[in-house]
Design a protein around this motif. Structure first.
Motif, short mmCIF file in Angstrom:
data_model
loop_
_atom_site.label_atom_id
_atom_site.label_comp_id
_atom_site.label_asym_id
_atom_site.label_seq_id
_atom_site.Cartn_x
_atom_site.Cartn_y
_atom_site.Cartn_z
N GLU A 1 0.82 -1.20 0.00
CA GLU A 1 0.00 0.00 0.00
C GLU A 1 0.86 1.26 0.00
O GLU A 1 1.87 1.34 0.69
N LEU B 1 1.65 4.72 1.30
CA LEU B 1 1.37 5.32 2.60
C LEU B 1 1.57 6.83 2.60
O LEU B 1 0.89 7.54 3.33
N TYR B 2 2.52 7.32 1.84
CA TYR B 2 2.81 8.75 1.81
C TYR B 2 3.71 9.04 0.62
O TYR B 2 4.18 8.13 -0.07
N GLY C 1 -9.37 6.24 0.66
CA GLY C 1 -9.14 4.84 0.34
C GLY C 1 -7.68 4.46 0.42
O GLY C 1 -6.85 5.20 0.94
N ARG C 2 -7.40 3.32 -0.12
CA ARG C 2 -6.05 2.77 -0.15
C ARG C 2 -5.67 2.50 -1.59
O ARG C 2 -6.52 2.17 -2.42
N VAL C 3 -4.38 2.60 -1.87
CA VAL C 3 -3.87 2.31 -3.20
C VAL C 3 -2.76 1.29 -3.04
O VAL C 3 -1.81 1.51 -2.30
N LYS C 4 -2.91 0.16 -3.72
CA LYS C 4 -1.89 -0.89 -3.67
C LYS C 4 -0.97 -0.72 -4.87
O LYS C 4 -1.41 -0.51 -5.99
N VAL D 1 -7.74 9.47 -5.12
CA VAL D 1 -7.91 8.77 -3.85
C VAL D 1 -7.04 9.45 -2.80
O VAL D 1 -5.83 9.63 -3.01
N GLU D 2 -7.66 9.82 -1.67
CA GLU D 2 -6.89 10.41 -0.57
C GLU D 2 -6.41 9.27 0.32
O GLU D 2 -7.20 8.57 0.94
N ILE D 3 -5.07 9.09 0.36
CA ILE D 3 -4.50 7.97 1.12
C ILE D 3 -4.04 8.40 2.51
O ILE D 3 -3.80 7.56 3.36
N ALA D 4 -3.90 9.71 2.73
CA ALA D 4 -3.51 10.27 4.02
C ALA D 4 -3.93 11.73 4.01
O ALA D 4 -4.22 12.29 2.95
N ARG E 1 -3.10 13.03 -1.94
CA ARG E 1 -4.07 12.44 -2.87
C ARG E 1 -3.34 11.91 -4.09
O ARG E 1 -2.46 12.59 -4.62
#
Length: 105
Positions: A5, A7-8, A31-34, A79-82, A86
């Protein structure tokens, strides 16, 4: 690292290469992005780099937003991951990332 994933976002990005542009916060879903890479697997303490020549850095002084983008014309899902980070996805590929950095002197 085990999950793949994102993370930043971090790195060295000198302001001299930034181009001025009008930017506003894109609509985003949390959400999460793999991440799946072509090549060797990720290792602890190692990140994936992007080639500077393939990416453009845009900055809006009024909104404080930075967008690092590969193809400005590509439609993307954001997608906003943190908080404040985005990722813009075009299909299954990373097309951009949006940041709202804090500037210090």
């Amino acid at each position: 690292m085990d999950t793949g994933e994102a993370l930043y976002v971090w790195g060295y990005l000198p302001t001299e290469s930034w181009r001025r542009a009008a930017l506003s916060h894109p609509d985003a879903v949390g959400g999460r992005v793999k991440v799946e890479l072509d090549g060797p697997a990720l290792e602890a303490g190692v990140s994936e780099t992007i080639a500077p020549s393939d990416w453009e850095v845009l900055f809006d002084q009024d909104s404080g937003l930075v967008r690092v983008v590969q193809n400005r014309r590509s439609a993307e899902r954001v997608v906003e991951i943190a908080d404040g980070v985005r990722l813009g996805l075009s299909g299954a590929s990373l097309n951009s990332f949006w940041l709202a950095p804090e500037f210090t002197e």
